[in-house]
Write an enzyme that holds these catalytic residues in place. Structure first.
Site, PDB file in Angstrom:
ATOM      1  N   HIS A   1      31.460  36.213 -90.322  1.00  0.00           N
ATOM      2  CA  HIS A   1      32.647  36.991 -90.680  1.00  0.00           C
ATOM      3  C   HIS A   1      33.543  37.213 -89.464  1.00  0.00           C
ATOM      4  O   HIS A   1      34.753  37.096 -89.549  1.00  0.00           O
ATOM      5  CB  HIS A   1      32.228  38.343 -91.261  1.00  0.00           C
ATOM      6  CG  HIS A   1      31.977  38.295 -92.733  1.00  0.00           C
ATOM      7  ND1 HIS A   1      30.835  37.748 -93.262  1.00  0.00           N
ATOM      8  CD2 HIS A   1      32.721  38.714 -93.793  1.00  0.00           C
ATOM      9  CE1 HIS A   1      30.892  37.844 -94.597  1.00  0.00           C
ATOM     10  NE2 HIS A   1      32.017  38.423 -94.937  1.00  0.00           N
TER      11      HIS A   1
ATOM     12  N   LYS B   1      23.572  44.151-100.594  1.00  0.00           N
ATOM     13  CA  LYS B   1      22.875  45.369-100.983  1.00  0.00           C
ATOM     14  C   LYS B   1      23.415  46.525-100.171  1.00  0.00           C
ATOM     15  O   LYS B   1      23.836  46.350 -99.018  1.00  0.00           O
ATOM     16  CB  LYS B   1      21.358  45.225-100.800  1.00  0.00           C
ATOM     17  CG  LYS B   1      20.911  45.117 -99.353  1.00  0.00           C
ATOM     18  CD  LYS B   1      19.406  45.326 -99.211  1.00  0.00           C
ATOM     19  CE  LYS B   1      18.948  45.175 -97.781  1.00  0.00           C
ATOM     20  NZ  LYS B   1      18.294  46.338 -97.216  1.00  0.00           N
TER      21      LYS B   1
HETATM   22  S1  SF4 Z   1      12.808  44.600 -98.609  1.00  0.00           S
HETATM   23 FE1  SF4 Z   1      12.563  45.504 -96.572  1.00  0.00          FE
HETATM   24  S2  SF4 Z   1      12.657  43.830 -95.135  1.00  0.00           S
HETATM   25 FE2  SF4 Z   1      13.478  43.111 -97.089  1.00  0.00          FE
HETATM   26  S3  SF4 Z   1      15.705  43.424 -96.968  1.00  0.00           S
HETATM   27 FE3  SF4 Z   1      14.810  45.254 -97.896  1.00  0.00          FE
HETATM   28  S4  SF4 Z   1      14.442  46.654 -96.186  1.00  0.00           S
HETATM   29 FE4  SF4 Z   1      14.740  44.613 -95.318  1.00  0.00          FE
END
Ligand code: SF4
Lengths: 189, 291
Positions: free
Chosen positions: A44, A109
Protein backbone atom coordinates in the site's frame (compact mmCIF):
# COMPACT_ATOMS: atom_id res chain seq x y z
CA UNK A 1 -19.99 -25.85 0.12
CA UNK A 2 -20.56 -22.99 2.52
CA UNK A 3 -24.34 -23.02 2.44
CA UNK A 4 -24.11 -25.70 5.11
CA UNK A 5 -22.62 -23.17 7.48
CA UNK A 6 -24.94 -20.26 7.07
CA UNK A 7 -28.56 -19.65 6.28
CA UNK A 8 -28.05 -17.66 3.16
CA UNK A 9 -24.97 -17.03 1.09
CA UNK A 10 -24.94 -14.49 -1.71
CA UNK A 11 -22.72 -15.48 -4.58
CA UNK A 12 -20.88 -12.55 -6.06
CA UNK A 13 -18.32 -12.16 -8.82
CA UNK A 14 -15.44 -9.82 -9.42
CA UNK A 15 -14.95 -7.25 -10.78
CA UNK A 16 -17.72 -5.76 -8.64
CA UNK A 17 -20.36 -3.53 -10.14
CA UNK A 18 -21.95 -0.57 -8.40
CA UNK A 19 -25.23 -2.39 -8.40
CA UNK A 20 -23.86 -5.48 -6.67
CA UNK A 21 -22.18 -3.33 -4.04
CA UNK A 22 -25.37 -1.35 -3.43
CA UNK A 23 -27.30 -4.56 -2.83
CA UNK A 24 -24.92 -5.93 -0.20
CA UNK A 25 -26.01 -5.39 3.39
CA UNK A 26 -23.92 -5.62 6.53
CA UNK A 27 -24.43 -9.16 7.86
CA UNK A 28 -24.79 -10.84 4.47
CA UNK A 29 -22.76 -13.99 4.03
CA UNK A 30 -21.04 -13.95 0.65
CA UNK A 31 -18.96 -16.24 -1.46
CA UNK A 32 -16.71 -14.48 -3.92
CA UNK A 33 -15.57 -15.82 -7.28
CA UNK A 34 -13.14 -14.18 -9.69
CA UNK A 35 -9.84 -12.32 -9.51
CA UNK A 36 -8.86 -10.43 -6.37
CA UNK A 37 -5.62 -8.64 -5.45
CA UNK A 38 -3.61 -8.96 -2.27
CA UNK A 39 -1.80 -6.19 -0.43
CA UNK A 40 -0.50 -5.35 3.01
CA UNK A 41 1.10 -2.20 4.44
CA UNK A 42 4.32 -2.34 2.42
CA UNK A 43 2.52 -2.70 -0.92
CA UNK A 44 0.00 0.00 0.00
CA UNK A 45 2.80 2.38 0.91
CA UNK A 46 4.33 1.89 -2.54
CA UNK A 47 1.04 2.33 -4.37
CA UNK A 48 0.36 5.59 -2.60
CA UNK A 49 3.91 6.82 -3.26
CA UNK A 50 3.30 6.25 -6.99
CA UNK A 51 0.06 8.20 -6.85
CA UNK A 52 1.80 11.08 -5.12
CA UNK A 53 4.38 11.16 -7.89
CA UNK A 54 1.54 11.20 -10.41
CA UNK A 55 2.59 7.84 -11.83
CA UNK A 56 0.47 4.92 -12.94
CA UNK A 57 -0.28 2.02 -10.65
CA UNK A 58 0.99 -1.46 -11.56
CA UNK A 59 -2.53 -2.87 -11.23
CA UNK A 60 -5.96 -1.77 -12.40
CA UNK A 61 -7.81 -0.79 -9.23
CA UNK A 62 -11.20 0.11 -10.67
CA UNK A 63 -14.01 -2.21 -9.50
CA UNK A 64 -11.54 -4.57 -7.83
CA UNK A 65 -11.23 -6.14 -4.39
CA UNK A 66 -8.05 -6.00 -2.32
CA UNK A 67 -7.50 -8.77 0.21
CA UNK A 68 -5.28 -7.88 3.18
CA UNK A 69 -3.23 -11.04 3.53
CA UNK A 70 0.31 -12.29 3.92
CA UNK A 71 0.00 -16.01 3.23
CA UNK A 72 2.15 -18.90 4.40
CA UNK A 73 4.30 -20.46 1.66
CA UNK A 74 2.51 -22.98 -0.57
CA UNK A 75 3.35 -26.64 -0.07
CA UNK A 76 4.26 -28.52 -3.25
CA UNK A 77 1.03 -29.36 -5.06
CA UNK A 78 -0.90 -26.48 -3.46
CA UNK A 79 -1.89 -23.18 -5.09
CA UNK A 80 -1.36 -21.20 -1.93
CA UNK A 81 -0.40 -21.65 1.71
CA UNK A 82 -2.75 -20.82 4.59
CA UNK A 83 -4.14 -17.37 3.86
CA UNK A 84 -6.36 -15.75 6.48
CA UNK A 85 -6.92 -11.99 6.75
CA UNK A 86 -4.61 -9.61 8.54
CA UNK A 87 -5.67 -6.61 10.64
CA UNK A 88 -7.11 -3.97 8.31
CA UNK A 89 -6.51 -0.80 10.28
CA UNK A 90 -2.86 -0.73 9.25
CA UNK A 91 -4.09 0.06 5.74
CA UNK A 92 -6.50 2.80 6.83
CA UNK A 93 -4.33 5.81 5.97
CA UNK A 94 -3.85 4.56 2.41
CA UNK A 95 -7.36 3.32 1.70
CA UNK A 96 -9.35 6.49 0.87
CA UNK A 97 -7.04 7.34 -2.08
CA UNK A 98 -7.60 3.88 -3.54
CA UNK A 99 -11.35 4.13 -3.03
CA UNK A 100 -11.28 7.45 -4.90
CA UNK A 101 -9.71 5.56 -7.81
CA UNK A 102 -12.59 3.11 -7.91
CA UNK A 103 -11.56 0.30 -5.55
CA UNK A 104 -14.89 -1.36 -4.70
CA UNK A 105 -14.12 -3.90 -2.03
CA UNK A 106 -11.70 -4.82 0.74
CA UNK A 107 -11.35 -8.07 2.65
CA UNK A 108 -9.70 -8.07 6.07
CA UNK A 109 -10.39 -8.30 9.75
CA UNK A 110 -10.94 -5.72 12.44
CA UNK A 111 -12.11 -2.12 12.71
CA UNK A 112 -11.76 0.60 10.07
CA UNK A 113 -11.25 4.31 10.66
CA UNK A 114 -13.94 6.94 10.32
CA UNK A 115 -12.16 8.30 7.25
CA UNK A 116 -12.27 4.92 5.51
CA UNK A 117 -15.97 4.46 6.24
CA UNK A 118 -16.80 7.97 5.01
CA UNK A 119 -14.86 7.32 1.83
CA UNK A 120 -16.66 3.98 1.38
CA UNK A 121 -20.02 5.76 1.56
CA UNK A 122 -18.86 8.45 -0.85
CA UNK A 123 -17.46 5.93 -3.35
CA UNK A 124 -20.01 3.12 -2.91
CA UNK A 125 -17.61 0.46 -1.63
CA UNK A 126 -17.86 -2.49 0.74
CA UNK A 127 -15.69 -4.02 3.48
CA UNK A 128 -15.83 -7.78 3.94
CA UNK A 129 -14.67 -9.60 7.05
CA UNK A 130 -12.92 -12.90 6.45
CA UNK A 131 -12.58 -15.17 9.46
CA UNK A 132 -9.23 -14.52 11.12
CA UNK A 133 -7.47 -17.80 11.75
CA UNK A 134 -9.60 -19.83 9.31
CA UNK A 135 -6.56 -19.68 7.08
CA UNK A 136 -6.29 -23.20 5.69
CA UNK A 137 -9.99 -23.22 4.87
CA UNK A 138 -9.76 -19.90 3.05
CA UNK A 139 -6.70 -21.11 1.11
CA UNK A 140 -8.85 -23.89 -0.34
CA UNK A 141 -10.83 -21.28 -2.26
CA UNK A 142 -7.68 -19.81 -3.83
CA UNK A 143 -7.27 -21.59 -7.14
CA UNK A 144 -4.44 -19.59 -8.63
CA UNK A 145 -1.87 -17.14 -7.33
CA UNK A 146 0.41 -14.93 -9.43
CA UNK A 147 2.72 -12.16 -8.31
CA UNK A 148 1.83 -9.01 -10.25
CA UNK A 149 3.96 -6.37 -8.51
CA UNK A 150 6.73 -5.92 -5.94
CA UNK A 151 8.02 -9.47 -6.08
CA UNK A 152 10.87 -8.48 -3.75
CA UNK A 153 8.35 -8.10 -0.90
CA UNK A 154 7.91 -11.89 -0.73
CA UNK A 155 4.60 -12.77 0.94
CA UNK A 156 3.80 -9.04 1.00
CA UNK A 157 4.10 -8.68 -2.79
CA UNK A 158 0.89 -7.86 -4.67
CA UNK A 159 -0.57 -11.15 -5.85
CA UNK A 160 -3.50 -11.74 -8.12
CA UNK A 161 -5.59 -14.63 -6.84
CA UNK A 162 -8.27 -16.45 -8.72
CA UNK A 163 -10.76 -17.42 -6.01
CA UNK A 164 -13.79 -19.65 -6.13
CA UNK A 165 -16.41 -19.34 -3.42
CA UNK A 166 -14.16 -17.36 -1.11
CA UNK A 167 -16.13 -17.18 2.18
CA UNK A 168 -16.65 -13.77 3.81
CA UNK A 169 -19.22 -11.65 5.60
CA UNK A 170 -20.27 -8.12 4.66
CA UNK A 171 -18.97 -6.22 7.65
CA UNK A 172 -19.41 -2.58 6.61
CA UNK A 173 -21.72 -1.86 3.70
CA UNK A 174 -21.78 1.11 1.32
CA UNK A 175 -24.25 2.94 3.56
CA UNK A 176 -21.88 2.71 6.49
CA UNK A 177 -23.78 0.02 8.42
CA UNK A 178 -21.11 -1.63 10.52
CA UNK A 179 -21.45 -5.05 12.15
CA UNK A 180 -18.69 -4.30 14.65
CA UNK A 181 -20.90 -1.50 15.97
CA UNK A 182 -24.38 -2.86 15.50
CA UNK A 183 -23.98 -6.48 16.64
CA UNK A 184 -22.09 -6.59 19.97
CA UNK A 185 -24.69 -4.44 21.81
CA UNK A 186 -27.37 -7.01 20.90
CA UNK A 187 -25.53 -9.69 22.85
CA UNK A 188 -24.14 -7.54 25.64
CA UNK A 189 -25.73 -7.97 29.04
CA UNK B 1 24.47 -36.86 34.76
CA UNK B 2 22.90 -37.41 31.40
CA UNK B 3 24.21 -36.27 28.08
CA UNK B 4 21.84 -34.77 25.54
CA UNK B 5 23.31 -33.59 22.28
CA UNK B 6 22.32 -30.50 20.40
CA UNK B 7 21.10 -32.51 17.41
CA UNK B 8 18.40 -34.11 19.56
CA UNK B 9 17.37 -30.72 20.87
CA UNK B 10 17.14 -29.32 17.35
CA UNK B 11 15.03 -32.24 16.15
CA UNK B 12 12.66 -32.00 19.11
CA UNK B 13 12.21 -28.24 18.72
CA UNK B 14 11.46 -28.71 15.04
CA UNK B 15 8.97 -31.49 15.70
CA UNK B 16 7.14 -29.47 18.34
CA UNK B 17 6.82 -26.31 16.24
CA UNK B 18 5.41 -28.32 13.35
CA UNK B 19 2.99 -30.08 15.66
CA UNK B 20 1.86 -26.83 17.27
CA UNK B 21 1.24 -25.17 13.93
CA UNK B 22 -0.77 -28.02 12.38
CA UNK B 23 -2.73 -29.53 15.27
CA UNK B 24 -4.98 -27.70 17.69
CA UNK B 25 -5.27 -29.02 21.27
CA UNK B 26 -8.20 -31.21 22.28
CA UNK B 27 -9.15 -28.73 24.98
CA UNK B 28 -9.61 -25.88 22.49
CA UNK B 29 -11.46 -28.15 20.09
CA UNK B 30 -13.90 -29.31 22.74
CA UNK B 31 -14.36 -25.84 24.07
CA UNK B 32 -15.32 -24.49 20.63
CA UNK B 33 -17.68 -27.42 20.06
CA UNK B 34 -19.37 -26.62 23.34
CA UNK B 35 -19.57 -22.93 22.47
CA UNK B 36 -21.32 -23.82 19.23
CA UNK B 37 -24.21 -25.22 21.25
CA UNK B 38 -24.70 -22.10 23.30
CA UNK B 39 -23.69 -19.31 20.92
CA UNK B 40 -26.70 -17.07 20.40
CA UNK B 41 -25.65 -15.29 17.22
CA UNK B 42 -26.21 -16.99 13.90
CA UNK B 43 -23.17 -15.26 12.42
CA UNK B 44 -21.29 -16.35 15.53
CA UNK B 45 -22.20 -19.99 14.97
CA UNK B 46 -21.17 -19.69 11.34
CA UNK B 47 -17.77 -18.39 12.42
CA UNK B 48 -17.33 -21.17 15.00
CA UNK B 49 -18.15 -23.84 12.41
CA UNK B 50 -15.59 -22.35 10.04
CA UNK B 51 -13.00 -22.41 12.81
CA UNK B 52 -13.74 -26.09 13.53
CA UNK B 53 -13.60 -26.96 9.85
CA UNK B 54 -10.29 -25.13 9.61
CA UNK B 55 -8.76 -27.15 12.47
CA UNK B 56 -9.85 -30.33 10.76
CA UNK B 57 -8.40 -29.32 7.43
CA UNK B 58 -5.05 -28.20 8.88
CA UNK B 59 -4.63 -31.43 10.81
CA UNK B 60 -5.60 -33.66 7.89
CA UNK B 61 -3.41 -31.94 5.34
CA UNK B 62 -0.65 -30.61 7.59
CA UNK B 63 -1.33 -26.97 6.82
CA UNK B 64 -0.73 -24.05 9.13
CA UNK B 65 -3.88 -23.43 11.20
CA UNK B 66 -3.26 -19.72 10.71
CA UNK B 67 -0.95 -18.03 8.21
CA UNK B 68 0.48 -15.97 11.05
CA UNK B 69 2.66 -18.73 12.44
CA UNK B 70 3.99 -16.25 14.92
CA UNK B 71 7.23 -15.57 16.67
CA UNK B 72 8.78 -18.72 18.14
CA UNK B 73 8.50 -18.68 21.94
CA UNK B 74 9.83 -21.51 24.13
CA UNK B 75 9.48 -22.21 27.82
CA UNK B 76 12.11 -24.74 28.80
CA UNK B 77 12.74 -26.65 32.01
CA UNK B 78 16.34 -27.74 31.92
CA UNK B 79 17.30 -30.49 34.37
CA UNK B 80 20.45 -29.50 36.25
CA UNK B 81 21.94 -32.95 35.76
CA UNK B 82 21.81 -32.67 31.99
CA UNK B 83 25.01 -32.03 30.13
CA UNK B 84 24.43 -30.53 26.72
CA UNK B 85 26.85 -31.47 24.01
CA UNK B 86 27.05 -28.74 21.41
CA UNK B 87 25.54 -25.27 21.33
CA UNK B 88 22.24 -24.97 23.19
CA UNK B 89 20.96 -21.72 21.69
CA UNK B 90 22.06 -22.54 18.18
CA UNK B 91 20.35 -25.91 18.39
CA UNK B 92 17.04 -24.32 19.38
CA UNK B 93 17.26 -21.70 16.66
CA UNK B 94 18.20 -24.32 14.07
CA UNK B 95 15.13 -26.32 15.09
CA UNK B 96 12.93 -23.26 14.64
CA UNK B 97 14.49 -22.44 11.29
CA UNK B 98 14.03 -25.96 9.95
CA UNK B 99 10.44 -26.15 11.15
CA UNK B 100 9.52 -22.86 9.49
CA UNK B 101 11.34 -23.60 6.23
CA UNK B 102 10.59 -27.32 5.81
CA UNK B 103 7.07 -27.00 7.22
CA UNK B 104 5.97 -24.17 4.87
CA UNK B 105 5.28 -21.87 7.79
CA UNK B 106 5.38 -18.10 7.38
CA UNK B 107 8.54 -16.34 8.47
CA UNK B 108 7.41 -13.26 10.36
CA UNK B 109 10.48 -12.17 12.36
CA UNK B 110 12.09 -8.86 11.42
CA UNK B 111 15.48 -7.57 12.58
CA UNK B 112 15.60 -4.05 13.94
CA UNK B 113 12.01 -3.13 14.83
CA UNK B 114 12.20 0.62 14.11
CA UNK B 115 14.38 1.29 11.08
CA UNK B 116 15.23 -1.76 8.98
CA UNK B 117 12.43 -4.22 9.73
CA UNK B 118 14.16 -6.75 7.51
CA UNK B 119 12.73 -10.26 7.48
CA UNK B 120 15.28 -12.67 8.98
CA UNK B 121 13.87 -15.34 6.61
CA UNK B 122 14.23 -18.06 9.26
CA UNK B 123 11.70 -16.87 11.84
CA UNK B 124 14.66 -16.63 14.24
CA UNK B 125 15.67 -15.54 16.77
CA UNK B 126 13.57 -17.72 19.02
CA UNK B 127 12.46 -16.23 22.32
CA UNK B 128 13.71 -18.62 24.98
CA UNK B 129 12.83 -18.74 28.67
CA UNK B 130 14.86 -21.32 30.56
CA UNK B 131 14.23 -22.51 34.08
CA UNK B 132 16.88 -24.75 35.66
CA UNK B 133 15.19 -27.48 37.69
CA UNK B 134 16.23 -30.68 39.50
CA UNK B 135 16.45 -33.80 37.35
CA UNK B 136 18.05 -35.14 34.22
CA UNK B 137 15.65 -34.29 31.44
CA UNK B 138 14.65 -31.31 29.31
CA UNK B 139 11.01 -30.31 29.11
CA UNK B 140 9.98 -28.06 26.27
CA UNK B 141 6.82 -26.05 25.83
CA UNK B 142 6.75 -24.28 22.48
CA UNK B 143 4.36 -21.50 21.55
CA UNK B 144 4.20 -19.97 18.08
CA UNK B 145 2.58 -16.63 18.94
CA UNK B 146 0.63 -14.64 16.37
CA UNK B 147 0.60 -10.89 16.65
CA UNK B 148 -3.06 -10.04 16.10
CA UNK B 149 -3.60 -11.20 19.64
CA UNK B 150 -0.14 -10.40 21.04
CA UNK B 151 -0.67 -6.74 20.09
CA UNK B 152 -3.71 -6.60 22.36
CA UNK B 153 -1.80 -7.64 25.49
CA UNK B 154 -1.53 -5.23 28.41
CA UNK B 155 0.30 -4.56 31.65
CA UNK B 156 -0.96 -2.54 34.62
CA UNK B 157 1.12 -1.66 37.67
CA UNK B 158 -1.84 -1.71 40.04
CA UNK B 159 -2.09 -0.70 43.66
CA UNK B 160 -2.48 -3.47 46.26
CA UNK B 161 -5.71 -1.74 47.31
CA UNK B 162 -7.20 -2.36 43.85
CA UNK B 163 -7.68 -5.95 44.97
CA UNK B 164 -9.34 -8.83 43.15
CA UNK B 165 -12.09 -6.61 41.81
CA UNK B 166 -9.64 -4.14 40.28
CA UNK B 167 -7.78 -6.99 38.61
CA UNK B 168 -10.93 -8.48 37.10
CA UNK B 169 -11.98 -5.00 35.88
CA UNK B 170 -8.62 -4.59 34.17
CA UNK B 171 -8.83 -8.01 32.48
CA UNK B 172 -12.36 -7.34 31.19
CA UNK B 173 -11.41 -3.85 30.02
CA UNK B 174 -8.38 -5.21 28.13
CA UNK B 175 -10.59 -7.70 26.28
CA UNK B 176 -13.23 -5.05 25.58
CA UNK B 177 -10.66 -2.69 24.09
CA UNK B 178 -9.21 -5.48 21.94
CA UNK B 179 -12.60 -5.97 20.27
CA UNK B 180 -12.34 -8.05 17.09
CA UNK B 181 -8.57 -7.66 16.66
CA UNK B 182 -7.27 -10.74 18.55
CA UNK B 183 -9.57 -13.12 16.61
CA UNK B 184 -12.11 -14.08 19.26
CA UNK B 185 -12.97 -16.46 20.79
CA UNK B 186 -9.77 -15.92 22.75
CA UNK B 187 -7.99 -17.52 25.67
CA UNK B 188 -6.82 -15.10 28.35
CA UNK B 189 -3.62 -15.62 30.35
CA UNK B 190 -3.03 -13.45 33.39
CA UNK B 191 -0.23 -13.22 35.91
CA UNK B 192 -0.45 -11.14 39.07
CA UNK B 193 2.65 -10.23 41.06
CA UNK B 194 6.41 -10.38 40.54
CA UNK B 195 7.99 -7.50 38.65
CA UNK B 196 6.61 -5.97 35.46
CA UNK B 197 8.76 -8.24 33.29
CA UNK B 198 8.07 -11.41 35.25
CA UNK B 199 4.32 -10.84 35.18
CA UNK B 200 4.39 -10.48 31.38
CA UNK B 201 6.33 -13.70 30.83
CA UNK B 202 4.15 -15.71 33.19
CA UNK B 203 0.93 -14.30 31.74
CA UNK B 204 1.91 -15.82 28.41
CA UNK B 205 2.60 -19.12 30.14
CA UNK B 206 -0.74 -18.95 31.96
CA UNK B 207 -2.51 -18.68 28.61
CA UNK B 208 -1.24 -22.18 27.86
CA UNK B 209 -2.86 -23.78 30.87
CA UNK B 210 -5.43 -26.38 29.83
CA UNK B 211 -8.92 -25.04 29.26
CA UNK B 212 -11.08 -26.31 32.11
CA UNK B 213 -8.31 -26.28 34.71
CA UNK B 214 -8.78 -23.60 37.33
CA UNK B 215 -6.14 -22.16 39.60
CA UNK B 216 -6.01 -24.55 42.62
CA UNK B 217 -6.46 -21.58 44.97
CA UNK B 218 -10.27 -21.09 45.12
CA UNK B 219 -9.91 -17.32 45.47
CA UNK B 220 -8.05 -17.09 42.17
CA UNK B 221 -10.39 -19.65 40.62
CA UNK B 222 -13.29 -17.37 41.52
CA UNK B 223 -11.57 -14.44 39.81
CA UNK B 224 -11.14 -16.60 36.71
CA UNK B 225 -14.82 -17.47 36.68
CA UNK B 226 -15.92 -13.89 37.29
CA UNK B 227 -13.66 -12.53 34.56
CA UNK B 228 -14.84 -15.11 32.00
CA UNK B 229 -18.47 -14.50 32.79
CA UNK B 230 -18.12 -10.76 32.43
CA UNK B 231 -16.08 -11.08 29.22
CA UNK B 232 -18.77 -13.21 27.62
CA UNK B 233 -21.33 -10.56 28.47
CA UNK B 234 -19.43 -7.98 26.40
CA UNK B 235 -21.16 -9.17 23.24
CA UNK B 236 -18.01 -9.07 21.07
CA UNK B 237 -18.55 -12.65 19.91
CA UNK B 238 -16.74 -14.90 17.42
CA UNK B 239 -14.57 -12.84 15.04
CA UNK B 240 -15.91 -9.76 16.83
CA UNK B 241 -19.09 -9.88 14.75
CA UNK B 242 -21.32 -10.09 17.82
CA UNK B 243 -22.29 -12.98 20.05
CA UNK B 244 -22.03 -14.64 23.42
CA UNK B 245 -18.67 -16.41 22.90
CA UNK B 246 -15.86 -13.89 23.26
CA UNK B 247 -13.38 -15.92 25.34
CA UNK B 248 -13.09 -19.64 25.99
CA UNK B 249 -11.10 -19.48 29.19
CA UNK B 250 -9.30 -17.21 31.66
CA UNK B 251 -6.24 -18.54 33.53
CA UNK B 252 -4.84 -16.44 36.35
CA UNK B 253 -1.51 -17.34 37.93
CA UNK B 254 0.28 -15.47 40.68
CA UNK B 255 3.81 -15.06 42.04
CA UNK B 256 5.07 -13.25 45.16
CA UNK B 257 5.61 -9.54 44.72
CA UNK B 258 6.83 -6.38 46.48
CA UNK B 259 5.07 -4.84 49.51
CA UNK B 260 4.32 -1.71 47.48
CA UNK B 261 2.94 -3.17 44.28
CA UNK B 262 0.67 -5.48 42.34
CA UNK B 263 1.69 -5.89 38.69
CA UNK B 264 -1.01 -7.43 36.49
CA UNK B 265 -0.17 -8.68 33.00
CA UNK B 266 -2.79 -9.88 30.53
CA UNK B 267 -1.75 -11.91 27.50
CA UNK B 268 -4.40 -12.60 24.90
CA UNK B 269 -4.28 -15.69 22.72
CA UNK B 270 -6.52 -16.18 19.70
CA UNK B 271 -8.55 -19.31 18.93
CA UNK B 272 -5.53 -20.46 16.92
CA UNK B 273 -4.09 -21.30 20.33
CA UNK B 274 -0.94 -23.12 19.35
CA UNK B 275 1.41 -24.84 21.73
CA UNK B 276 3.07 -28.22 22.05
CA UNK B 277 4.86 -29.98 24.87
CA UNK B 278 7.67 -32.53 24.72
CA UNK B 279 10.38 -34.12 26.87
CA UNK B 280 13.95 -35.11 26.03
CA UNK B 281 15.54 -37.86 28.07
CA UNK B 282 18.84 -38.15 26.26
CA UNK B 283 20.67 -41.01 24.64
CA UNK B 284 20.05 -44.72 24.66
CA UNK B 285 18.22 -44.72 27.94
CA UNK B 286 15.27 -42.95 26.31
CA UNK B 287 13.08 -46.00 26.16
CA UNK B 288 13.49 -46.81 29.81
CA UNK B 289 13.15 -43.30 31.05
CA UNK B 290 9.72 -42.71 29.57
CA UNK B 291 8.05 -45.20 31.89
S1 SF4 C 1 -5.95 -16.36 14.54
FE1 SF4 C 1 -4.34 -15.51 15.85
S2 SF4 C 1 -2.47 -15.64 14.68
FE2 SF4 C 1 -4.18 -15.89 13.27
S3 SF4 C 1 -4.62 -13.83 12.46
FE3 SF4 C 1 -5.92 -14.15 14.26
S4 SF4 C 1 -4.75 -13.32 15.98
FE4 SF4 C 1 -3.31 -13.61 14.28
Amino acid sequence: MHTAYYMEIKKINTPLTDEVVRNLKAGDGVSITGYIYTGRDAAHRRLIALLEEGKELPIEIKNQIIYYVGPAPAKPGYNCGSAGPTTSHRMDTYTPSLLDLGLKGMIGKGLRSKEVIESMIKNNAVYFAAIGGAAALIAKSIKDSQVVAYEELGPEAIHRYYVEYFPAIVCIDARGNNLYESEPPKYAK
Amino acid sequence: MREINSEQIKEKVKELFLKANYYIGEDVLNSIRKALNVEKSETGRYVLRMILKNYELSANEKLAICQDTGLAVLFIKLGQEVHIKGNWKEAINEGVKEAYIDGYLRKSAVTDPVFDRKNTKTNCPAIIYTDIVPGDRIELLVNPKGFGSENMSALAMMKPADGAEGIVDFIVETVRKAGPNPCPPTIIGVCVGGTADQACVLAKKAAMRKIGEHNPDPRYAKMEKDALERINKLGIGPAGLGGSTTSLWVSIDYVPTHIAGMPVAVNICCHADRHAHGVLYGNKKDKYSIN
